[in-house]
Write a protein that holds these residues in place. Structure first.
Motif, PDB file in Angstrom:
ATOM      1  N   LEU A 170       0.831  -1.209   0.000  1.00 48.17           N
ATOM      2  CA  LEU A 170       0.000   0.000   0.000  1.00 48.17           C
ATOM      3  C   LEU A 170       0.863   1.256   0.000  1.00 48.17           C
ATOM      4  O   LEU A 170       0.540   2.243  -0.674  1.00 48.17           O
ATOM      5  CB  LEU A 170      -0.922   0.001   1.221  1.00 48.17           C
ATOM      6  CG  LEU A 170      -1.949  -1.131   1.296  1.00 48.17           C
ATOM      7  CD1 LEU A 170      -2.688  -1.084   2.621  1.00 48.17           C
ATOM      8  CD2 LEU A 170      -2.919  -1.076   0.120  1.00 48.17           C
ATOM      9  N   THR A 171       1.962   1.224   0.741  1.00 48.54           N
ATOM     10  CA  THR A 171       2.845   2.386   0.780  1.00 48.54           C
ATOM     11  C   THR A 171       3.523   2.594  -0.563  1.00 48.54           C
ATOM     12  O   THR A 171       3.712   3.735  -1.006  1.00 48.54           O
ATOM     13  CB  THR A 171       3.897   2.229   1.891  1.00 48.54           C
ATOM     14  OG1 THR A 171       3.239   1.944   3.127  1.00 48.54           O
ATOM     15  CG2 THR A 171       4.718   3.499   2.050  1.00 48.54           C
ATOM     16  N   ARG A 172       3.889   1.517  -1.245  1.00 44.03           N
ATOM     17  CA  ARG A 172       4.466   1.644  -2.588  1.00 44.03           C
ATOM     18  C   ARG A 172       3.471   2.288  -3.544  1.00 44.03           C
ATOM     19  O   ARG A 172       3.839   3.141  -4.352  1.00 44.03           O
ATOM     20  CB  ARG A 172       4.904   0.277  -3.124  1.00 44.03           C
ATOM     21  CG  ARG A 172       6.154  -0.290  -2.507  1.00 44.03           C
ATOM     22  CD  ARG A 172       6.754  -1.394  -3.359  1.00 44.03           C
ATOM     23  NE  ARG A 172       5.847  -2.518  -3.562  1.00 44.03           N
ATOM     24  CZ  ARG A 172       5.739  -3.549  -2.727  1.00 44.03           C
ATOM     25  NH1 ARG A 172       6.457  -3.573  -1.625  1.00 44.03           N
ATOM     26  NH2 ARG A 172       4.908  -4.536  -2.976  1.00 44.03           N
ATOM     27  N   ASP A 176       1.020   8.860   5.542  1.00 47.79           N
ATOM     28  CA  ASP A 176      -0.200   9.428   6.128  1.00 47.79           C
ATOM     29  C   ASP A 176      -1.448   8.814   5.507  1.00 47.79           C
ATOM     30  O   ASP A 176      -2.420   8.491   6.211  1.00 47.79           O
ATOM     31  CB  ASP A 176      -0.223  10.942   5.946  1.00 47.79           C
ATOM     32  CG  ASP A 176       0.776  11.662   6.828  1.00 47.79           C
ATOM     33  OD1 ASP A 176       1.300  11.039   7.778  1.00 47.79           O
ATOM     34  OD2 ASP A 176       1.057  12.849   6.550  1.00 47.79           O
ATOM     35  N   VAL A 177      -1.432   8.665   4.182  1.00 51.26           N
ATOM     36  CA  VAL A 177      -2.583   8.081   3.484  1.00 51.26           C
ATOM     37  C   VAL A 177      -2.811   6.651   3.948  1.00 51.26           C
ATOM     38  O   VAL A 177      -3.948   6.236   4.214  1.00 51.26           O
ATOM     39  CB  VAL A 177      -2.363   8.135   1.960  1.00 51.26           C
ATOM     40  CG1 VAL A 177      -3.359   7.229   1.239  1.00 51.26           C
ATOM     41  CG2 VAL A 177      -2.503   9.565   1.458  1.00 51.26           C
ATOM     42  N   VAL A 178      -1.745   5.881   4.047  1.00 50.42           N
ATOM     43  CA  VAL A 178      -1.873   4.480   4.454  1.00 50.42           C
ATOM     44  C   VAL A 178      -2.360   4.372   5.898  1.00 50.42           C
ATOM     45  O   VAL A 178      -3.193   3.513   6.224  1.00 50.42           O
ATOM     46  CB  VAL A 178      -0.534   3.740   4.269  1.00 50.42           C
ATOM     47  CG1 VAL A 178      -0.604   2.332   4.848  1.00 50.42           C
ATOM     48  CG2 VAL A 178      -0.171   3.677   2.787  1.00 50.42           C
ATOM     49  N   SER A 179      -1.873   5.239   6.762  1.00 50.61           N
ATOM     50  CA  SER A 179      -2.330   5.211   8.156  1.00 50.61           C
ATOM     51  C   SER A 179      -3.808   5.555   8.259  1.00 50.61           C
ATOM     52  O   SER A 179      -4.564   4.913   9.001  1.00 50.61           O
ATOM     53  CB  SER A 179      -1.507   6.198   8.993  1.00 50.61           C
ATOM     54  OG  SER A 179      -0.157   5.791   9.061  1.00 50.61           O
ATOM     55  N   GLU A 180      -4.249   6.553   7.511  1.00 50.38           N
ATOM     56  CA  GLU A 180      -5.657   6.952   7.533  1.00 50.38           C
ATOM     57  C   GLU A 180      -6.550   5.850   6.986  1.00 50.38           C
ATOM     58  O   GLU A 180      -7.692   5.668   7.436  1.00 50.38           O
ATOM     59  CB  GLU A 180      -5.837   8.238   6.723  1.00 50.38           C
ATOM     60  CG  GLU A 180      -7.270   8.758   6.658  1.00 50.38           C
ATOM     61  CD  GLU A 180      -7.844   9.108   8.021  1.00 50.38           C
ATOM     62  OE1 GLU A 180      -9.077   9.014   8.177  1.00 50.38           O
ATOM     63  OE2 GLU A 180      -7.057   9.470   8.930  1.00 50.38           O
TER      64      GLU A 180
END
Length: 295
Positions: free
Chosen positions: A23-25, A39-43
């Motif tokens: 997801l981070t990639r 930040d996007v992945v954490s949210e």
């Protein structure tokens, strides 16, 4: 509204942890910045928990990929407005690791090269998202359509336009690492020796040098074009380096680059785009908020 049971939340957490690197990639490829990608992945984790309360999520990785990509595309749209008023050229945030990093280490650089990120900046957010999801990560046009809010046919057109831009933007973005290293080592040897002719010879005639200081540190406000102009610029920088300046090899998104330290503080990261045995781009990342060691 009832919350999740402890067992269900633990099950989701395991699935999300397994998908997190992927997801981070995805988010990094769309955004070009690690901090925003994280930040996007954490949210997305909180969105997953909320969504699962309404309707059980069967495939956490697939569900999260669509949601992360959609959120990253929205963030990119806002970021584009900021980048239009950015001081000087905007460059992606590099991923740094030791050159001798073990091959099996979990990193983000396997599929997202710095050279590719630079080229992707020429795309619209929708084109970039469609290309990243379909061409880079292999999602179907139907899945991409659900992400960008277009029909599968429209997504095909987005991806085709993006593919054309990517092909025109760089001769190759998948150069073999050993070939890349050999060319960069020749460049560095010529630069450190102050050999103008040798440096010009390793540069493509249309070479470009870009420097991103973010308005916070000294950097060239405009790109430098042409092999001789780039070579003279690099040698000029080398000549100004003081006793507290140290250059060390570092992996920039998985291939050889250079980290410059001033009195022990990371000051500059240099990325090289290589194709056909020549250096086509030299990118200096100097913006302090993009220089974070991650090893």
């Amino acid at each position: 509204m009832a919350g999740l049971s402890g067992d269900r939340e633990a099950e989701l957490s395991v699935g999300y942890a397994a998908a997190r690197s992927h997801l981070t990639r995805v988010a990094y490829a769309i955004l070009g910045t690690v901090s925003e990608a994280e930040d996007v992945v954490s949210e997305c984790w909180f969105k997953l928990v909320r969504a699962d309360r309404e309707d059980r999520v069967q495939d956490v990785g697939a569900w999260a990929t669509v949601v992360v990509a959609r959120e990253a595309m929205d963030v990119l749209r806002s970021a584009r407005v900021r980048r239009e008023t950015y001081t000087g050229p905007w460059l992606p945030e590099p991923l740094l690791a030791p050159v001798a990093d073990p091959a099996d280490r979990v990193t983000l650089d396997e599929s997202v090269s710095f050279a590719l990120l630079v080229v992707l900046e020429s795309l619209t957010p929708a084109e970039r998202t469609a290309w990243v999801l379909h061409d880079l990560f292999g999602l179907t046009f139907e899945d991409v359509a659900a992400t960008v809010g277009r029909t599968p046919a429209a997504v095909r057109q987005l991806a085709a336009r993006a593919r054309k831009h990517v092909g025109e933007g760089a001769p190759r973005v998948d150069v073999d690492r050993d070939h890349h290293r050999q060319v960069v080592e020749r460049f560095l040897a010529a630069a450190s020796g102050g050999h103008l002719r040798a440096l010009v010879a390793i540069l493509d005639p249309g070479a470009v040098l870009t420097s991103d200081g973010g308005g916070k540190v000294n950097a060239a406000r405009r790109p430098v074009h042409g092999a001789e102009q780039v070579a003279r610029f690099v040698l000029g920088l080398m000549g100004k380096a003081g006793p507290g300046h140290v250059l060390t090899p570092v992996a920039v998104n998985g291939v050889l680059g250079v980290a410059g330290h001033v009195h022990g503080r990371l000051d500059t990261v240099v990325s090289f785009t290589v194709a056909g045995g020549l250096v086509h781009r030299v990118d200096f990342v100097r913006a302090p908020d993009k220089l974070r060691l991650r090893f």
